[in-house]
Design a protein around this motif. Structure first.
Motif, PDB file in Angstrom:
ATOM      1  N   LEU A  37       0.827  -1.203   0.000  1.00  6.99           N
ATOM      2  CA  LEU A  37       0.000   0.000   0.000  1.00  6.99           C
ATOM      3  C   LEU A  37       0.867   1.262   0.000  1.00  6.99           C
ATOM      4  N   ALA A  38       1.882   1.284   0.890  1.00  9.40           N
ATOM      5  CA  ALA A  38       2.787   2.441   0.963  1.00  9.40           C
ATOM      6  C   ALA A  38       3.595   2.578  -0.320  1.00  9.40           C
ATOM      7  N   TYR A  39       4.025   1.458  -0.874  1.00  9.84           N
ATOM      8  CA  TYR A  39       4.775   1.469  -2.134  1.00  9.84           C
ATOM      9  C   TYR A  39       3.932   2.080  -3.258  1.00  9.84           C
ATOM     10  N   GLN A  40       2.693   1.615  -3.392  1.00 12.99           N
ATOM     11  CA  GLN A  40       1.829   2.120  -4.458  1.00 12.99           C
ATOM     12  C   GLN A  40       1.528   3.611  -4.260  1.00 12.99           C
ATOM     13  N   GLY A  41       1.202   3.992  -3.026  1.00 12.18           N
ATOM     14  CA  GLY A  41       0.919   5.399  -2.745  1.00 12.18           C
ATOM     15  C   GLY A  41       2.122   6.283  -3.024  1.00 12.18           C
ATOM     16  N   ALA A  42       3.305   5.812  -2.625  1.00 11.40           N
ATOM     17  CA  ALA A  42       4.536   6.582  -2.838  1.00 11.40           C
ATOM     18  C   ALA A  42       4.859   6.696  -4.325  1.00 11.40           C
ATOM     19  N   ARG A  43       4.645   5.624  -5.065  1.00 11.48           N
ATOM     20  CA  ARG A  43       4.872   5.679  -6.530  1.00 11.48           C
ATOM     21  C   ARG A  43       3.984   6.732  -7.173  1.00 11.48           C
ATOM     22  N   HIS A  44       2.714   6.743  -6.800  1.00 14.29           N
ATOM     23  CA  HIS A  44       1.790   7.743  -7.361  1.00 14.29           C
ATOM     24  C   HIS A  44       2.225   9.152  -6.980  1.00 14.29           C
ATOM     25  N   LEU A  45       2.652   9.320  -5.741  1.00 13.97           N
ATOM     26  CA  LEU A  45       3.135  10.630  -5.291  1.00 13.97           C
ATOM     27  C   LEU A  45       4.337  11.066  -6.121  1.00 13.97           C
ATOM     28  N   MET A  46       5.302  10.162  -6.266  1.00 17.36           N
ATOM     29  CA  MET A  46       6.544  10.493  -6.966  1.00 17.36           C
ATOM     30  C   MET A  46       6.293  10.765  -8.445  1.00 17.36           C
ATOM     31  N   TYR A  72       0.461  15.669  -2.241  1.00 19.71           N
ATOM     32  CA  TYR A  72       0.149  15.009  -0.981  1.00 19.71           C
ATOM     33  C   TYR A  72      -0.744  13.793  -1.203  1.00 19.71           C
ATOM     34  N   VAL A  73      -0.286  12.650  -0.697  1.00 20.09           N
ATOM     35  CA  VAL A  73      -1.079  11.416  -0.738  1.00 20.09           C
ATOM     36  C   VAL A  73      -1.319  10.969   0.697  1.00 20.09           C
ATOM     37  N   GLY A  74      -2.590  10.795   1.039  1.00 16.90           N
ATOM     38  CA  GLY A  74      -2.962  10.402   2.395  1.00 16.90           C
ATOM     39  C   GLY A  74      -3.381   8.948   2.483  1.00 16.90           C
ATOM     40  N   LEU A  75      -4.044   8.625   3.589  1.00 17.80           N
ATOM     41  CA  LEU A  75      -4.463   7.251   3.880  1.00 17.80           C
ATOM     42  C   LEU A  75      -5.952   7.231   4.214  1.00 17.80           C
ATOM     43  N   ASN A  76      -6.629   6.196   3.768  1.00 16.45           N
ATOM     44  CA  ASN A  76      -8.043   5.938   4.040  1.00 16.45           C
ATOM     45  C   ASN A  76      -8.950   6.813   3.173  1.00 16.45           C
ATOM     46  N   ASN A  77     -10.232   6.512   3.243  1.00 16.82           N
ATOM     47  CA  ASN A  77     -11.194   7.226   2.394  1.00 16.82           C
ATOM     48  C   ASN A  77     -12.231   7.935   3.254  1.00 16.82           C
ATOM     49  N   THR A 126      -3.396  15.141  -3.467  1.00 13.09           N
ATOM     50  CA  THR A 126      -3.258  14.509  -4.775  1.00 13.09           C
ATOM     51  C   THR A 126      -4.046  13.211  -4.854  1.00 13.09           C
ATOM     52  N   GLY A 127      -4.104  12.481  -3.729  1.00 17.68           N
ATOM     53  CA  GLY A 127      -4.787  11.196  -3.717  1.00 17.68           C
ATOM     54  C   GLY A 127      -4.771  10.591  -2.334  1.00 17.68           C
ATOM     55  N   THR A 128      -5.310   9.389  -2.252  1.00 12.31           N
ATOM     56  CA  THR A 128      -5.301   8.660  -0.988  1.00 12.31           C
ATOM     57  C   THR A 128      -5.251   7.171  -1.269  1.00 12.31           C
ATOM     58  N   MET A 129      -4.923   6.420  -0.245  1.00 11.94           N
ATOM     59  CA  MET A 129      -4.830   4.964  -0.337  1.00 11.94           C
ATOM     60  C   MET A 129      -5.957   4.393   0.506  1.00 11.94           C
TER      61      MET A 129
END
Length: 199
Positions: free
Chosen positions: A39-48, A145-150, A164-167
């Motif tokens: 989850l952190a990997y995917q969120g970080a990739r989208h952020l980067m 900025y990518v956060g956590l939860n919806n 920018t998004g969330t996981m």
């Protein structure tokens, strides 16, 4: 002294885990969880990617004793290896201690790295809302900025351009399936699965 999970198992009470898994081997039958490293990997990739593959990021995460914290740090680090022009300035641990601790941590880091931060990822639910609110108050839209939860705070921040998004995770599903699984186990069913971690 016996582990409390083992004590329950010895008393004939079925035990399984949700959200944060105990280390293996464990007397718990299985663990329903989010694969927090992925989850952190995917969120970080989208952020980067949103940062154009370059710049400095800060990662806000949970408590040091939470098994998910190390997984999240590892996931963000794995993504950063794929973007040589991205630098992780800091992994800020301890953000799930409560809103005040998260507010202090976020404010201090933003002040200490003013003008240096191009992106933020939060794998802490508490910090996610704090950052979204902080960005809204400051009208900050230049930091990706990518956060956590919806939950509503982060979804509104995305809608209004402060995130920018969330996981998304599925805490309801984890709890529902765990409760239903315990009912089946107490009714005499046996767990025949081979996997301990169920994503």
């Amino acid at each position: 002294q016996k582990d409390s999970i083992q004590e329950l198992k010895d008393a004939g009470i079925p035990v399984l885990s949700i959200a944060g898994c105990p280390s293996q081997p464990s007397p718990s039958l299985f663990c329903l969880t989010t694969d927090t490293a992925d989850l952190a990997y995917q969120g970080a990739r989208h952020l980067m990617e949103a940062m154009g593959g370059k710049g400095n990021i800060v990662h806000f995460t949970g408590q040091p004793e939470d098994t998910n914290t190390k997984n999240s740090i590892d996931g963000v680090a794995k993504a950063a290896k794929e973007f040589p022009s991205i630098k992780i300035l800091q992994d800020v641990v301890g953000m799930d201690a409560g809103p005040d601790a998260a507010q202090n941590g976020v404010s201090n880091v933003l002040a200490a790295h003013k003008g240096e931060i191009g992106g933020i990822i939060s794998t802490s639910g508490v910090a996610t809302d704090v950052i979204a609110n902080e960005f809204r108050k400051a009208n900050e839209t230049s930091i990706k900025y990518v956060g956590l939860n919806n939950f509503p705070v982060i979804l509104d921040a995305i809608k209004d351009g402060f995130a920018t998004g969330t996981m998304a995770q599925n805490p309801y599903g984890q709890a529902f399936l765990a409760t239903y699984s315990l009912k089946l186990l107490t009714d005499g069913c046996k767990y025949k699965g081979k996997d301990f971690y169920i994503n």
